[in-house]
Design an enzyme around this catalytic site. Structure first.
Site, short mmCIF file in Angstrom:
data_model
loop_
_atom_site.label_atom_id
_atom_site.label_comp_id
_atom_site.label_asym_id
_atom_site.label_seq_id
_atom_site.Cartn_x
_atom_site.Cartn_y
_atom_site.Cartn_z
N GLY A 46 64.83 24.90 57.41
CA GLY A 46 65.97 25.00 56.50
C GLY A 46 66.71 26.29 56.77
O GLY A 46 66.96 26.63 57.93
N GLU A 47 67.01 27.00 55.74
CA GLU A 47 67.72 28.28 55.87
C GLU A 47 66.79 29.36 55.32
O GLU A 47 66.58 29.45 54.12
CB GLU A 47 69.05 28.19 55.09
N SER A 48 66.26 30.17 56.25
CA SER A 48 65.19 31.09 55.85
C SER A 48 65.65 32.13 54.85
O SER A 48 64.87 32.55 53.98
CB SER A 48 64.61 31.77 57.09
N CYS A 78 59.97 26.34 61.81
CA CYS A 78 61.32 26.86 62.00
C CYS A 78 61.64 27.93 60.94
O CYS A 78 61.10 29.02 61.02
CB CYS A 78 62.33 25.71 62.05
N ARG A 105 65.95 35.31 64.92
CA ARG A 105 66.55 34.08 64.38
C ARG A 105 67.59 33.52 65.35
O ARG A 105 68.28 34.28 66.04
CB ARG A 105 67.24 34.35 63.04
N HIS A 170 60.37 21.51 65.06
CA HIS A 170 60.23 20.69 63.85
C HIS A 170 59.35 19.47 64.08
O HIS A 170 59.86 18.37 64.28
CB HIS A 170 61.61 20.18 63.40
N GLU A 172 57.99 17.80 61.99
CA GLU A 172 58.25 16.85 60.89
C GLU A 172 59.45 15.94 61.18
O GLU A 172 59.70 15.00 60.43
CB GLU A 172 58.46 17.62 59.57
N1 GLN Z 1 68.33 29.15 61.73
C1 GLN Z 1 67.58 28.91 60.54
C2 GLN Z 1 67.19 30.20 59.88
O1 GLN Z 1 67.37 31.23 60.44
C3 GLN Z 1 66.35 28.09 60.82
C4 GLN Z 1 66.78 26.73 61.29
C5 GLN Z 1 65.82 25.65 60.96
O2 GLN Z 1 64.92 25.78 60.13
N2 GLN Z 1 66.09 24.53 61.55
O3 GLN Z 1 66.72 30.18 58.78
#
Ligand code: GLN
Length: 192
Positions: A46-48, A78, A105, A170, A172
């Site tokens: 997701g978005e860390s 990820c 990242r 991923h 998943e």
């Molecule tokens: N680029 C995202 C981040 O820095 C990670 C991307 C992902 O989980 N697919 O959080």
């Protein structure tokens, strides 16, 4: 006990699908009380930075750190790997910081954000698997006790440190279940 899947943001539903295919029961974790009596915790992609902020606002950050120091296994994919990393090499953001890796990242795929590649693994019974990389983090440094379980172009993309497992890609998002099975059967039940 069921597995917990951190469900604050990201592709947590995909992890649930994978666990369903494996026949492993799970519970979504959104509050500190959801973390009682789980066998392990999955942190999704997701978005860390969003996941990190929400870990702080829900009070989960301290609770998860405390539980994990006492042995709760974690598997991060990820963004989940970024949340687990002790150090980030270009930015700072709230995170658990429990695994002794340094992560950059969005370090793969300058021209294309996403790609798939066959990667070689050391997981018994899984010589190769299909890695889905989406703005993936790269491990740029790691302590010697962090074991590399899979590489892509020479860089570690699946690593384990005791009861912590992290993937740049991923698992998943494919139909394969091997990495989740490895977490469930080896990391959780055979943690040092
Ligand atoms: N680029 C995202 C981040 O820095 C990670 C991307 C992902 O989980 N697919 O959080």
């Amino acid at each position: 006990y069921p597995l917990g899947i951190l469900a604050l943001q990201g592709d947590f539903a995909k992890h649930a699908d994978t666990l369903s295919r494996l026949g492993v029961s799970y519970r979504f974790v959104r509050t500190a009380s959801d973390i009682e009596d789980i066998a392990g915790l999955i942190i999704p992609g997701g978005e860390s930075s969003t996941i990190g902020k929400m870990l702080v606002s829900t009070g989960l950050l301290d609770v998860v750190c405390d539980k994990t120091r006492k042995g709760l296994p974690i598997f991060g994919t990820c963004a989940g790997m970024i949340v687990l990393a002790r150090e980030l090499d270009q930015t700072e953001q709230p995170r658990l910081g429990l695994m002794d890796i340094t992560v950059r990242r969005n370090a793969y795929g300058r021209q294309i954000d996403s790609f798939e590649a066959d990667i070689e693994t050391k997981i018994p019974g899984i010589p190769t698997l299909r890695g889905v990389f989406i703005r993936a983090p790269k491990i740029v440094n790691k302590d010697p006790e962090v074991e590399t379980l899979a590489t892509f172009e020479g860089d570690p993309v699946l690593v384990r440190q005791g009861h912590l497992l992290a993937a740049s890609f991923h698992p998943e998002l494919t139909t394969e279940t091997g990495v989740h099975r490895f977490f469930y059967e080896n990391v959780i039940y055979h943690s040092p």
